[in-house]
Design a protein around this motif. Structure first.
Motif, PDB file in Angstrom:
ATOM      1  N   GLU A 160      42.352 -14.037 -17.272  1.00 45.62           N
ATOM      2  CA  GLU A 160      41.729 -15.067 -16.442  1.00 45.62           C
ATOM      3  C   GLU A 160      41.693 -16.421 -17.135  1.00 45.62           C
ATOM      4  O   GLU A 160      41.407 -17.450 -16.503  1.00 45.62           O
ATOM      5  N   ILE A 161      42.012 -16.444 -18.447  1.00 47.12           N
ATOM      6  CA  ILE A 161      42.071 -17.711 -19.180  1.00 47.12           C
ATOM      7  C   ILE A 161      43.368 -18.452 -18.877  1.00 47.12           C
ATOM      8  O   ILE A 161      43.406 -19.687 -18.842  1.00 47.12           O
ATOM      9  N   THR A 162      44.439 -17.707 -18.628  1.00 49.32           N
ATOM     10  CA  THR A 162      45.759 -18.300 -18.375  1.00 49.32           C
ATOM     11  C   THR A 162      46.412 -17.646 -17.153  1.00 49.32           C
ATOM     12  O   THR A 162      47.432 -16.960 -17.275  1.00 49.32           O
ATOM     13  N   PRO A 163      45.870 -17.870 -15.957  1.00 49.12           N
ATOM     14  CA  PRO A 163      46.374 -17.149 -14.776  1.00 49.12           C
ATOM     15  C   PRO A 163      47.377 -17.930 -13.928  1.00 49.12           C
ATOM     16  O   PRO A 163      47.933 -17.373 -12.977  1.00 49.12           O
ATOM     17  N   ARG A 164      47.626 -19.207 -14.249  1.00 47.38           N
ATOM     18  CA  ARG A 164      48.400 -20.055 -13.346  1.00 47.38           C
ATOM     19  C   ARG A 164      49.829 -19.568 -13.141  1.00 47.38           C
ATOM     20  O   ARG A 164      50.398 -19.716 -12.060  1.00 47.38           O
ATOM     21  N   PHE A 165      50.436 -18.999 -14.198  1.00 38.28           N
ATOM     22  CA  PHE A 165      51.845 -18.615 -14.128  1.00 38.28           C
ATOM     23  C   PHE A 165      52.094 -17.495 -13.133  1.00 38.28           C
ATOM     24  O   PHE A 165      53.229 -17.285 -12.698  1.00 38.28           O
ATOM     25  N   ALA A 166      51.042 -16.762 -12.756  1.00 35.32           N
ATOM     26  CA  ALA A 166      51.225 -15.615 -11.861  1.00 35.32           C
ATOM     27  C   ALA A 166      51.691 -16.035 -10.474  1.00 35.32           C
ATOM     28  O   ALA A 166      52.497 -15.338  -9.840  1.00 35.32           O
ATOM     29  N   GLU A 167      51.222 -17.168  -9.976  1.00 37.43           N
ATOM     30  CA  GLU A 167      51.559 -17.578  -8.616  1.00 37.43           C
ATOM     31  C   GLU A 167      53.040 -17.884  -8.442  1.00 37.43           C
ATOM     32  O   GLU A 167      53.674 -17.379  -7.498  1.00 37.43           O
ATOM     33  N   PRO A 168      53.666 -18.691  -9.311  1.00 46.12           N
ATOM     34  CA  PRO A 168      55.115 -18.876  -9.143  1.00 46.12           C
ATOM     35  C   PRO A 168      55.905 -17.576  -9.332  1.00 46.12           C
ATOM     36  O   PRO A 168      56.957 -17.400  -8.705  1.00 46.12           O
ATOM     37  N   LEU A 169      55.401 -16.665 -10.149  1.00 42.65           N
ATOM     38  CA  LEU A 169      56.087 -15.375 -10.288  1.00 42.65           C
ATOM     39  C   LEU A 169      56.034 -14.589  -8.990  1.00 42.65           C
ATOM     40  O   LEU A 169      57.017 -13.951  -8.592  1.00 42.65           O
ATOM     41  N   ARG A 170      54.893 -14.623  -8.319  1.00 36.66           N
ATOM     42  CA  ARG A 170      54.777 -13.913  -7.036  1.00 36.66           C
ATOM     43  C   ARG A 170      55.789 -14.460  -6.027  1.00 36.66           C
ATOM     44  O   ARG A 170      56.394 -13.699  -5.256  1.00 36.66           O
ATOM     45  N   LYS A 171      55.969 -15.765  -6.032  1.00 34.28           N
ATOM     46  CA  LYS A 171      56.917 -16.375  -5.097  1.00 34.28           C
ATOM     47  C   LYS A 171      58.338 -15.951  -5.418  1.00 34.28           C
ATOM     48  O   LYS A 171      59.146 -15.688  -4.512  1.00 34.28           O
ATOM     49  N   ILE A 172      58.665 -15.864  -6.692  1.00 35.73           N
ATOM     50  CA  ILE A 172      59.994 -15.393  -7.078  1.00 35.73           C
ATOM     51  C   ILE A 172      60.191 -13.943  -6.643  1.00 35.73           C
ATOM     52  O   ILE A 172      61.244 -13.565  -6.122  1.00 35.73           O
ATOM     53  N   LEU A 173      59.174 -13.132  -6.828  1.00 39.18           N
ATOM     54  CA  LEU A 173      59.285 -11.705  -6.502  1.00 39.18           C
ATOM     55  C   LEU A 173      59.521 -11.467  -5.013  1.00 39.18           C
ATOM     56  O   LEU A 173      60.167 -10.485  -4.634  1.00 39.18           O
ATOM     57  N   THR A 174      59.012 -12.361  -4.156  1.00 34.17           N
ATOM     58  CA  THR A 174      59.208 -12.165  -2.710  1.00 34.17           C
ATOM     59  C   THR A 174      60.681 -12.234  -2.338  1.00 34.17           C
ATOM     60  O   THR A 174      61.069 -11.752  -1.265  1.00 34.17           O
ATOM     61  N   THR A 175      61.512 -12.813  -3.195  1.00 36.04           N
ATOM     62  CA  THR A 175      62.939 -12.955  -2.893  1.00 36.04           C
ATOM     63  C   THR A 175      63.770 -11.805  -3.446  1.00 36.04           C
ATOM     64  O   THR A 175      64.994 -11.784  -3.243  1.00 36.04           O
ATOM     65  N   ILE A 176      63.125 -10.859  -4.136  1.00 38.41           N
ATOM     66  CA  ILE A 176      63.883  -9.795  -4.800  1.00 38.41           C
ATOM     67  C   ILE A 176      63.507  -8.441  -4.190  1.00 38.41           C
ATOM     68  O   ILE A 176      62.428  -7.902  -4.457  1.00 38.41           O
ATOM     69  N   PRO A 177      64.389  -7.894  -3.331  1.00 44.15           N
ATOM     70  CA  PRO A 177      64.100  -6.596  -2.698  1.00 44.15           C
ATOM     71  C   PRO A 177      63.807  -5.516  -3.739  1.00 44.15           C
ATOM     72  O   PRO A 177      64.301  -5.551  -4.857  1.00 44.15           O
ATOM     73  N   HIS A 178      63.019  -4.561  -3.334  1.00 47.90           N
ATOM     74  CA  HIS A 178      62.596  -3.423  -4.162  1.00 47.90           C
ATOM     75  C   HIS A 178      61.591  -3.847  -5.240  1.00 47.90           C
ATOM     76  O   HIS A 178      60.514  -3.272  -5.339  1.00 47.90           O
ATOM     77  N   LEU A 179      61.949  -4.849  -6.060  1.00 47.26           N
ATOM     78  CA  LEU A 179      61.076  -5.213  -7.170  1.00 47.26           C
ATOM     79  C   LEU A 179      59.729  -5.731  -6.672  1.00 47.26           C
ATOM     80  O   LEU A 179      58.689  -5.444  -7.261  1.00 47.26           O
ATOM     81  N   LYS A 180      59.741  -6.484  -5.586  1.00 50.11           N
ATOM     82  CA  LYS A 180      58.488  -7.032  -5.064  1.00 50.11           C
ATOM     83  C   LYS A 180      57.512  -5.949  -4.640  1.00 50.11           C
ATOM     84  O   LYS A 180      56.302  -6.184  -4.565  1.00 50.11           O
ATOM     85  N   ASP A 181      58.023  -4.751  -4.401  1.00 52.79           N
ATOM     86  CA  ASP A 181      57.170  -3.648  -3.962  1.00 52.79           C
ATOM     87  C   ASP A 181      56.586  -2.837  -5.118  1.00 52.79           C
ATOM     88  O   ASP A 181      55.614  -2.103  -4.933  1.00 52.79           O
ATOM     89  N   VAL A 182      57.206  -2.966  -6.301  1.00 48.90           N
ATOM     90  CA  VAL A 182      56.761  -2.141  -7.432  1.00 48.90           C
ATOM     91  C   VAL A 182      56.299  -2.968  -8.629  1.00 48.90           C
ATOM     92  O   VAL A 182      55.951  -2.419  -9.672  1.00 48.90           O
TER      93      VAL A 182
END
Length: 475
Positions: A160-182
């Protein structure tokens, strides 16, 4: 409904970001869905999983500017954040090579030659990762990547001290089939982490001993394995035959890289009395050349202290040493430039009761202590509750290795320091309070995400119950 809470920018000291912790009920739903998708992830096969993760690594590079901006705001430094992003591709390739080299074990019983066997490897369906704030991206994926290649689904709870990077990663994951689900990242604090531990089949935690105990105890109650990489108080021993310029260069870097905010940072330096004065002169001179990046994130060597409370811990250790008679040669004061910065702080005239020698520092402090005999140096280096890693410097590798074998630590760097942060092939275990579980390096770092199943095949006649008749045996 969980309430949002603010997140501090380490460069400015301003709370300029907010996250909403993921509630336990939602963690439960996410985990259930991930378990379903994990079956497909496993069935697509190793080659396809590797290809998808390579696609993810390439996408990180394609979107590097966005991810880098978030990491810079999380940590207050740029170059190391860039290295974190670029390092994912190499890590995927390294784990892929290990996975492709792995084979099921096939053999024949030595005592019963008609029995053959095959040991197969079944991945844990859902792996939890609770990562720290010092290397947010790297330490979220150091466990996640081998687990994903193994066929597991992975649920990550960043600090929770360094959480900002998670949001752009989530956006990248939405473009990658299978991986976004696991592969899912959830925001939150300690309560969120506890909820993760309650839903997964094994948990990987990197952080403090205090929190690691809590995670390990909860995992034990849930009857799941835990892999804990905890604190360190890493010692260095510089023998009288060592090259002073070489040793002082390596030890300065290993003590202050990432502002000393690394588990494997050198936190105690023991130097043979015969070369102590010359070593000190070299170390102090080099420490004085180190610059801060407080004016410009792209200029200077040391970034800010990421965690606000850590700045006070560092100042307390410095003040404690000073009050007890220590000499501060460089640095010595946490500077306020919006956020908190600290120049390399070289300290001498130390006594064993000083906090800087007994407690984990996690900052750019360099306590240097002379010794008379090698046995004394080894004894003092081992006088710690921690045993993560250590290093030894000497004229030859053989001389340094002889000393290194006596040190109570998992990774020993010879004529270098903190090599465990730079290379990941060599397996090691944490000693003492520095952690528990299989090595996260090398083949063990991959195999720990499997449960072994033995298939034992009878190729002969069945053993009859009469073989255990008392009369049959006695006759």
């Amino acid at each position: 409904m969980s309430s949002p809470f603010p997140v501090r920018n380490p460069r400015t000291g301003v709370y300029d970001y907010r996250i909403t912790p993921t509630p336990a009920s939602e963690i439960s739903l996410i985990s259930s869905t991930m378990r379903v998708h994990q079956e497909t992830w496993l069935q697509i096969g190793l080659g396809k999983r590797i290809a998808i993760l390579q696609q993810f690594a390439e996408s990180l590079i394609d979107h590097k500017e966005t991810v880098l901006k978030a990491l810079e705001q999380d940590t207050g430094r740029s170059l190391i954040s860039s290295v974190e992003i670029d390092g994912i591709k190499g890590a995927v390739d390294r784990w892929a090579a290990i996975a492709c080299a792995h084979k099921n074990e096939i053999g024949v019983s030595s005592s019963m030659p008609h029995i053959s066997y095959e040991v197969t490897y079944n991945p844990y369906p859902l792996v939890g990762v609770i990562s720290p704030w010092n290397f947010p991206l790297t330490l979220s994926f150091i466990d996640a990547l081998p687990a994903l290649i193994a066929g597991c689904a992975v649920l990550i709870k960043p600090s929770e001290i360094t959480p900002r990077f998670a949001e752009p990663l989530r956006k990248i994951l939405t473009t990658i089939p299978h991986l976004k689900d696991v592969l899912v990242l959830v925001d939150g604090d300690g309560e969120t982490g506890a909820a993760v531990v309650d839903q997964v089949d094994t948990i990987c935690f990197t952080g403090s001993v205090k929190t690691g105990r809590i995670v390990g105890e909860q995992a034990a109650r849930n009857f799941i394995p835990s892999f804990l990489e905890l604190g360190g108080k890493d010692p260095a021993i510089v023998l009288k035959s060592a090259d002073i310029d070489h040793a002082s260069t390596a030890l300065l870097r290993a003590s202050i890289l990432n502002n000393g905010q690394a588990c494997q940072s050198i936190e105690r330096i023991y130097v043979d009395e015969a070369i102590y004065a010359d070593f000190m002169e070299a170390l102090i001179h080099k420490a004085q050349q180190v610059t801060l990046n407080s004016d410009d994130i792209h200029k200077g060597i040391l970034g800010p202290i990421i965690f606000e409370k850590q700045a006070q811990i560092l100042q307390d250790q410095i003040d404690d040493a000073r009050e007890k008679g220590a000499v501060i040669h460089t640095g010595g004061h946490v500077e306020n430039h919006g956020g908190s910065w600290l120049k390399p702080t070289v300290i001498t005239d130390l006594t064993p009761d000083m906090l800087v020698l007994t407690e984990e520092t996690f900052g750019p402090l360099l306590p240097v202590i002379p010794f008379n005999t090698v046995d004394e140096a080894i004894s003092r280096a081992n006088d710690s509750d921690y045993g993560l890693s250590a290093c030894v410097f000497a004229a030859t590798a053989e001389e340094a290795i002889e000393v290194g074998r006596h040190l109570e630590a998992g990774g020993i760097s010879i004529n270098e320091a903190s090599l465990t942060a730079l290379m990941h092939e060599a397996e090691k275990n944490s000693f003492k309070l520095s952690g528990m579980g299989a090595s996260r390096m090398g083949h063990s770092g991959y195999l720990r995400f499997f449960r072994r199943q033995s298939l034992m095949i009878n190729n002969g006649k069945a053993l009859p119950i009469h073989a255990f008749d008392e009369n049959y045996i006695s006759n």
